[in-house]
Design a protein around this motif. Structure first.
Motif, short mmCIF file in Angstrom:
data_model
loop_
_atom_site.label_atom_id
_atom_site.label_comp_id
_atom_site.label_asym_id
_atom_site.label_seq_id
_atom_site.Cartn_x
_atom_site.Cartn_y
_atom_site.Cartn_z
N ARG A 39 -15.19 -6.26 34.99
CA ARG A 39 -15.23 -7.03 33.95
C ARG A 39 -15.81 -5.92 32.59
O ARG A 39 -16.97 -5.42 32.70
CB ARG A 39 -16.02 -8.41 33.78
N ASP A 40 -15.17 -6.10 31.63
CA ASP A 40 -15.36 -5.41 30.40
C ASP A 40 -15.51 -3.72 30.38
O ASP A 40 -15.88 -3.34 29.70
CB ASP A 40 -16.43 -5.83 29.64
N SER A 51 -2.58 4.27 31.31
CA SER A 51 -1.01 4.01 31.32
C SER A 51 -0.66 2.56 31.66
O SER A 51 0.39 2.24 31.26
CB SER A 51 -0.11 5.06 32.27
N LEU A 52 -1.63 1.78 32.14
CA LEU A 52 -1.34 0.43 32.37
C LEU A 52 -1.77 -0.73 31.06
O LEU A 52 -1.11 -1.59 30.93
CB LEU A 52 -2.54 -0.04 33.14
N GLU A 58 -5.56 -4.94 25.72
CA GLU A 58 -6.27 -3.78 26.11
C GLU A 58 -6.47 -3.75 27.24
O GLU A 58 -6.52 -2.58 27.92
CB GLU A 58 -7.58 -3.95 25.23
N GLY A 59 -7.03 -4.79 28.02
CA GLY A 59 -6.97 -4.84 29.49
C GLY A 59 -8.41 -4.39 29.87
O GLY A 59 -8.90 -3.47 29.27
N ASP A 60 -8.85 -4.63 30.87
CA ASP A 60 -10.23 -4.02 31.58
C ASP A 60 -9.88 -3.82 33.06
O ASP A 60 -8.80 -4.15 33.46
CB ASP A 60 -11.32 -4.87 31.26
N MET A 61 -10.67 -3.25 33.89
CA MET A 61 -10.43 -2.61 35.04
C MET A 61 -10.51 -4.14 35.82
O MET A 61 -9.54 -3.71 36.93
CB MET A 61 -11.65 -1.79 35.59
#
Length: 162
Positions: A39-40, A51-52, A58-61
């Motif tokens: 997270r984060d 590229s995701l 923004e997204g996180d892992m």
């Protein structure tokens, strides 16, 4: 010689692409014992993972970990019923509109020619989507492997399990 050709063909099969993706996600799932640590954690450090990101999100892992697991589930168990029904309805609308357009434009052609053209169209559509699916699965496999490596790097266990 025949064995060599079959091996090359099998290597490029959809089945192998799906198995590679599923294996990469299973490895990712077995390696990442504490997904909440993702997270984060931004994606921008890894070029494959960046590229995701979309322009809006923004997204996180962690969100991509969940996404990859979700896609694996859909491959293994099928698409959820609500989603597949909507997709099927949209597909039928597109197919009907294309077939009505092709039928009106080919009204002067014989029925045999129409069937032949429609079969060629179906074959080209199948090839197009099969190629696209294999490319997407290959990219998703790379991203699952990249996420696994990044997790190991974040925890400082980069050399383990290799």
């Amino acid at each position: 010689m025949m064995q060599l050709q079959e091996t090359t063909t099998q290597k490029n099969s959809l089945f192998n692409a799906m198995n590679s993706f599923i294996g990469a996600v299973k490895n990712m799932d077995q390696t990442i014992l504490l997904p909440s640590l993702l997270r984060d954690v931004p994606l921008d450090e890894d070029s494959q993972m960046s590229s995701l990101k979309s322009e809006e999100d923004e997204g996180d892992m962690y969100s991509y970990y969940q996404l990859l697991k979700s896609i694996r589930g859909e491959i293994e168990w099928g698409v959820r019923h609500g989603t597949s029904d909507e997709t099927r309805k949209e597909s039928m609308k597109v197919t009907r509109s294309h077939s009505s357009m092709s039928m009106s434009s080919l009204s002067s052609a014989s029925s045999e020619e129409e069937d032949e053209i429609e079969d060629e169209n179906l074959q080209s559509q199948f090839q197009y989507h099969l190629t696209g699916l294999q490319m997407v699965l290959s990219k998703l496999t790379d991203q699952a492997n990249s996420l696994t490596k990044r997790y190991k790097k974040e925890l400082g266990i980069g050399g383990w399990g290799q």
